[in-house]
Design an enzyme around this catalytic site. Structure first.
Site, PDB file in Angstrom:
ATOM      1  N   ASP A  56       2.165 -30.086 -41.939  1.00  9.34           N
ATOM      2  CA  ASP A  56       2.203 -31.161 -40.938  1.00  9.34           C
ATOM      3  C   ASP A  56       1.366 -32.342 -41.426  1.00  9.34           C
ATOM      4  O   ASP A  56       0.452 -32.179 -42.232  1.00  9.34           O
ATOM      5  CB  ASP A  56       1.629 -30.678 -39.598  1.00  9.34           C
ATOM      6  CG  ASP A  56       2.430 -29.530 -39.008  1.00  9.34           C
ATOM      7  OD1 ASP A  56       3.619 -29.389 -39.363  1.00  9.34           O
ATOM      8  OD2 ASP A  56       1.845 -28.776 -38.209  1.00  9.34           O
TER       9      ASP A  56
HETATM   10  N1  URA Z   1       1.177 -24.072 -39.496  1.00  9.58           N
HETATM   11  C1  URA Z   1       1.125 -25.219 -38.808  1.00  9.58           C
HETATM   12  O1  URA Z   1       0.968 -25.224 -37.602  1.00  9.58           O
HETATM   13  N2  URA Z   1       1.269 -26.368 -39.511  1.00  9.58           N
HETATM   14  C2  URA Z   1       1.430 -26.414 -40.840  1.00  9.58           C
HETATM   15  O2  URA Z   1       1.537 -27.496 -41.420  1.00  9.58           O
HETATM   16  C3  URA Z   1       1.470 -25.202 -41.533  1.00  9.58           C
HETATM   17  C4  URA Z   1       1.341 -24.039 -40.834  1.00  9.58           C
END
Ligand code: URA
Length: 250
Positions: free
Chosen positions: A104
């Site tokens: 993310d």
């Molecule tokens: N879990 C999440 O919530 N976000 C990520 O980017 C990777 C794993």
């Protein structure tokens, strides 16, 4: 092997398709010492000696980079709004490079970038269960019942509960009293799958909230602590072997 000259130059990030065509027309690209004229000229990228402004170009079919992804950058090759992880590669941003999976925008840590589609496909295949370890900073400390639920698998609104995860609380007292409260809200979570926002959704499912998230390991490799956010380096041969091993058929 056989490749068009303009594609070869683009893959090495010499310029865009139209820029490299212009370079060829200007006579500053040579193949085997002879100035090239035709962007469609086919070359053997492994044996032909190609130079740009007199400097030899080294072609490598596949490249593999470990990046410490910083916050605020998207895991994509192109984006109309935000900076992308590929743009952080600067001169190494070959046209065919992409991130393997996503973190993310607000998540930091280990991101693999490569142009090896076959390896990427295997690393992301759900049936291979490549391990990913995250260091999560939580809004509240995690109790034993919640830990047991995360370890068993939780309902995050998908067809099936999550696969069992490994949970490790970071509670050791390093003597810095003022730091202890924070450390009790830190957890290492190892997952064997990669659903959208998975860590955040798993913690939400047990009544907690992720306030900071970093991926610290991927496919048997740990994030190099020498890499500052935004920095990257090539994988060593040994690391690449470990990564390949991690996604062998199970
Ligand atoms: N879990 C999440 O919530 N976000 C990520 O980017 C990777 C794993």
């Amino acid at each position: 092997m056989d490749l068009r000259l303009d594609r070869f130059l683009c893959e090495l990030n010499i310029g865009t398709r139209s820029q490299v065509k212009a370079f060829i027309r200007q006579g500053i690209v040579a193949v085997g010492g002879v100035p090239a004229k035709d962007p469609n000229q086919r070359i053997d990228e492994l044996s032909d000696r190609v130079t740009f402004r007199g400097k030899p170009l080294e072609y490598r079919r596949y490249v593999y980079y470990m990046m410490n992804k910083p916050e605020g950058v998207v895991s994509a090759t192109r984006d109309n709004v935000s900076r992308t992880v590929v743009s952080l590669l600067g001169k190494d941003a070959r046209e065919d490079i992409f991130p393997v999976g996503r973190l993310d925008k607000d998540v930091t840590g280990f991101l693999l970038l490569t142009n090896d589609g076959d390896l990427a496909h295997r690393l992301l295949a759900p049936k291979r269960h490549v391990d990913k370890t995250y260091l999560a900073v939580l809004a509240h400390s995690l109790g034993q019942p919640e830990i047991r639920r995360l370890e068993a698998g939780v309902d995050i609104g998908e067809e099936r509960p999550t696969l069992p995860a490994r949970v490790e609380l970071l509670t050791e007292d390093d003597g810095r009293k003022e730091d202890k409260a924070i450390r009790e809200n830190k957890v290492l979570l190892t997952l064997h799958e990669g659903k959208f926002h998975q860590v955040k959704r798993m913690l939400q499912a047990v009544g907690n909230e992720v306030v900071g998230l970093q991926r610290v390991a991927f496919g048997g490799l740990r994030l190099d602590p020498e890499l500052e956010p935004g920095e990257y380096r090539e994988l060593t041969e040994e690391e690449l072997a470990i990564l390949r091993e991690s996604c062998m058929e199970v």
